[in-house]
Design a protein around this motif. Sequence first.
Motif, short mmCIF file in Angstrom:
data_model
loop_
_atom_site.label_atom_id
_atom_site.label_comp_id
_atom_site.label_asym_id
_atom_site.label_seq_id
_atom_site.Cartn_x
_atom_site.Cartn_y
_atom_site.Cartn_z
N ASP A 171 0.84 -1.21 0.00
CA ASP A 171 0.00 0.00 0.00
C ASP A 171 0.87 1.26 0.00
O ASP A 171 0.58 2.23 -0.70
CB ASP A 171 -0.92 0.01 1.22
CG ASP A 171 -2.05 -1.00 1.11
OD1 ASP A 171 -2.28 -1.51 -0.01
OD2 ASP A 171 -2.69 -1.30 2.14
N LYS A 172 1.94 1.25 0.79
CA LYS A 172 2.82 2.41 0.84
C LYS A 172 3.53 2.64 -0.48
O LYS A 172 3.83 3.78 -0.84
CB LYS A 172 3.85 2.23 1.96
CG LYS A 172 3.25 2.29 3.35
CD LYS A 172 4.31 2.09 4.42
CE LYS A 172 3.69 2.16 5.81
NZ LYS A 172 4.70 1.94 6.89
N LEU A 173 3.79 1.56 -1.19
CA LEU A 173 4.44 1.69 -2.49
C LEU A 173 3.45 2.08 -3.59
O LEU A 173 3.88 2.43 -4.69
CB LEU A 173 5.10 0.36 -2.86
CG LEU A 173 6.31 -0.07 -2.04
CD1 LEU A 173 6.74 -1.47 -2.44
CD2 LEU A 173 7.45 0.93 -2.22
N GLY A 174 2.16 1.99 -3.31
CA GLY A 174 1.17 2.28 -4.34
C GLY A 174 0.89 1.10 -5.24
O GLY A 174 0.54 1.28 -6.41
N THR A 414 -0.83 1.13 -10.43
CA THR A 414 -1.32 2.43 -10.92
C THR A 414 -0.93 3.57 -9.99
O THR A 414 -0.50 4.64 -10.44
CB THR A 414 -2.85 2.38 -11.08
OG1 THR A 414 -3.43 1.87 -9.87
CG2 THR A 414 -3.24 1.48 -12.23
N ASP A 415 -1.11 3.38 -8.68
CA ASP A 415 -0.79 4.46 -7.73
C ASP A 415 0.71 4.74 -7.70
O ASP A 415 1.12 5.90 -7.62
CB ASP A 415 -1.27 4.09 -6.33
CG ASP A 415 -2.79 4.02 -6.24
OD1 ASP A 415 -3.45 4.57 -7.13
OD2 ASP A 415 -3.31 3.40 -5.29
N LEU A 416 1.52 3.70 -7.77
CA LEU A 416 2.97 3.89 -7.80
C LEU A 416 3.39 4.67 -9.04
O LEU A 416 4.19 5.62 -8.96
CB LEU A 416 3.68 2.54 -7.77
CG LEU A 416 5.20 2.55 -7.96
CD1 LEU A 416 5.88 3.33 -6.83
CD2 LEU A 416 5.75 1.11 -8.02
N ALA A 418 1.55 6.69 -10.79
CA ALA A 418 1.07 8.07 -10.68
C ALA A 418 1.99 8.91 -9.80
O ALA A 418 2.29 10.07 -10.10
CB ALA A 418 -0.35 8.08 -10.12
N THR A 419 2.46 8.31 -8.69
CA THR A 419 3.39 9.00 -7.80
C THR A 419 4.68 9.38 -8.54
O THR A 419 5.26 10.45 -8.31
CB THR A 419 3.72 8.12 -6.59
OG1 THR A 419 2.52 7.82 -5.89
CG2 THR A 419 4.69 8.83 -5.65
N LEU A 420 5.11 8.50 -9.42
CA LEU A 420 6.35 8.74 -10.18
C LEU A 420 6.12 9.61 -11.41
O LEU A 420 7.07 9.91 -12.14
CB LEU A 420 6.95 7.41 -10.61
CG LEU A 420 7.39 6.47 -9.49
CD1 LEU A 420 7.84 5.13 -10.05
CD2 LEU A 420 8.51 7.10 -8.67
N GLY A 421 4.86 9.99 -11.63
CA GLY A 421 4.57 10.81 -12.79
C GLY A 421 4.55 10.04 -14.10
O GLY A 421 4.74 10.63 -15.17
N ARG A 423 2.55 7.85 -16.86
CA ARG A 423 1.20 7.58 -17.35
C ARG A 423 1.29 6.46 -18.39
O ARG A 423 2.16 6.47 -19.25
CB ARG A 423 0.61 8.84 -17.99
CG ARG A 423 -0.74 8.61 -18.67
CD ARG A 423 -1.28 9.89 -19.28
NE ARG A 423 -2.45 9.64 -20.09
CZ ARG A 423 -3.68 9.47 -19.61
NH1 ARG A 423 -3.88 9.54 -18.30
NH2 ARG A 423 -4.71 9.23 -20.41
#
Length: 585
Positions: A171-174, A414-416, A418-421, A423
């Motif tokens: 979860d923390k990693l996304g 997907t969340d990871l 997105a955090t890294l920018g 797409r």
Amino acid sequence: MRRLIVGVLATVGAITLLGVGAVVLFLARGPLAAKPLPGAMVLSLDLRRLPPESASSGLLSGWWSDSRDMVDTLQALWRAADDPHVLGLYVEIGDEDAGLARVQELRAAIQRFRGKGKFAIGFAEALGSGGDHFADYYLASALDRIWLQPSGGFGVAGLAVETPFLKGGLDKLGIRIEGGKRYEYKSAPDSFTEADMTGPARENLQQLIDGLYGRFIDDVSRDRRIVPAKLRQLIDAAPFDSERARAEGLVDKVGYRGDAMDDVWQHAGSTRELVSLSDYDDASRRSNAGRDVVALVRVSGAIVSGTGGDRPLGEDLRAESDDIVDALEAAAQAKKVKAIVLRIDSPGGTYPASDAIANGVGRARATGKPVIVSMGDVAASGGYLAAVRADTIVAEPTTITGSIGVFGMWPVATDLLATLGIRVDRLRAGANAGMYSSFHVPTPAQQAAINRELDAVYADFARQVGEARRLDASRLDSAARGRVFTGIEARRAGLVDELGGLDVALKIAKARAGIDESRPIAVEVFPIETNMLQRIAGRLMRLADVTVEGPEVRAPRELRDLLARFGIAARPGNVRLPPLPPLWR
């Protein structure tokens, strides 16, 4: 240019084969040739690392280490028990992580040896100093006498299961895990989808380890002549020193390896001939001419589709369905084979591959030859499916089996991303195209399709078990839903017919085939194992084949083993057990 490369490789291969052949012939006829056995001897068996269920099929197996497997070791001990030239057995003890079913088979072989009036003495450098020493002491308790080094201590501390749960970190990693399972006791995916053990998983696994621990208490208290309640108290009081272990009757003598050997020679009388079980096995193998043959087919490791020929270096222990089905067919068609024993030591694998083996068992039986399953440390999930159509299923009391269920899972980052920018865009043709993508969460319609697939696999798995084992709906439901059992519990649930090891399976095979109980048989491994030169030649040819893909490149074994402890594998399959070392690896 291609012809030149192929010619060079072929020449190098030919020269290598000639050189290897010369070395093999020299060693076979020279300093490493099997020597005649003495007229009276004591055998030595090093069990600081138990023999594997199946020896590695790697290119160099058997060159740098003893390639004997569990079946070889058991058969050598059985021969030694009946050999009047063998006076006794000396055992080095120390594999605390061994599978309990293999330990039970060795215990039975040692007790059979002792039952012929021969002694069995063991030495342990330590039964403490870290670790739980559950398996090695369980094995040692089958011996006449246990020697323990003064500095070794006694630390047998029972059984524990530790399951890491990675969801919080993911979860923390996304990263989220998509998929599903059937049903509540199928806990393989829980390490990735839950924060801790679910209630059903906790209940099932506690029942499992209680059953294994109870069997240990029963067997050890009988062999060591200690009241069960007292034995439980002693284990709960551990660790303590070697002298107290001796005073409490947990071991017999405190001393060093030399002292133990003096004890061996005192029991042996005039002889001072110590022969390793490996050397004894090499020199004592008898001709199988004129004997009825029982075929032995192995299912060892994770069950996957394909053939071992796909892996030129053959460094992994996997059960390839094509090879196993071919072996079953060859054994069924061989006129000399009277029965087949399918030896399974597998936590499962992919459903189609496991189903293909089950079908192969059914086809072999259709030829009129009985097929008997002998379960090793674990034969669960896909490993149980492979067994279900046999005439008789035999398991050790401590075999881990059942786990009738299915799961499917994969990471979605997907969340990871997105955090890294990052797409990820996509194009698709078809409503469900890319539904297993690691870059997009499945839609509700796609998740419904995944659930239908899981339902279909579970229904087919349960149907096969119900039909083969003749279980009504209520009893089948009690035996399924992903539950895991000890061999004893599996027998009560109707999943297993008999309790015992390979020797029991072979006796049943003889009876089913109409072979007289007193008549000796030959156990022949299928597929027929090629010799070292043939193996080298075959793999050199595969490595020399110039293809676009080239030989398979794999991570180092140490890294793969570490990841496997957390359930992370390249091809984990969808019908297999969760990772619970050391209980089933």
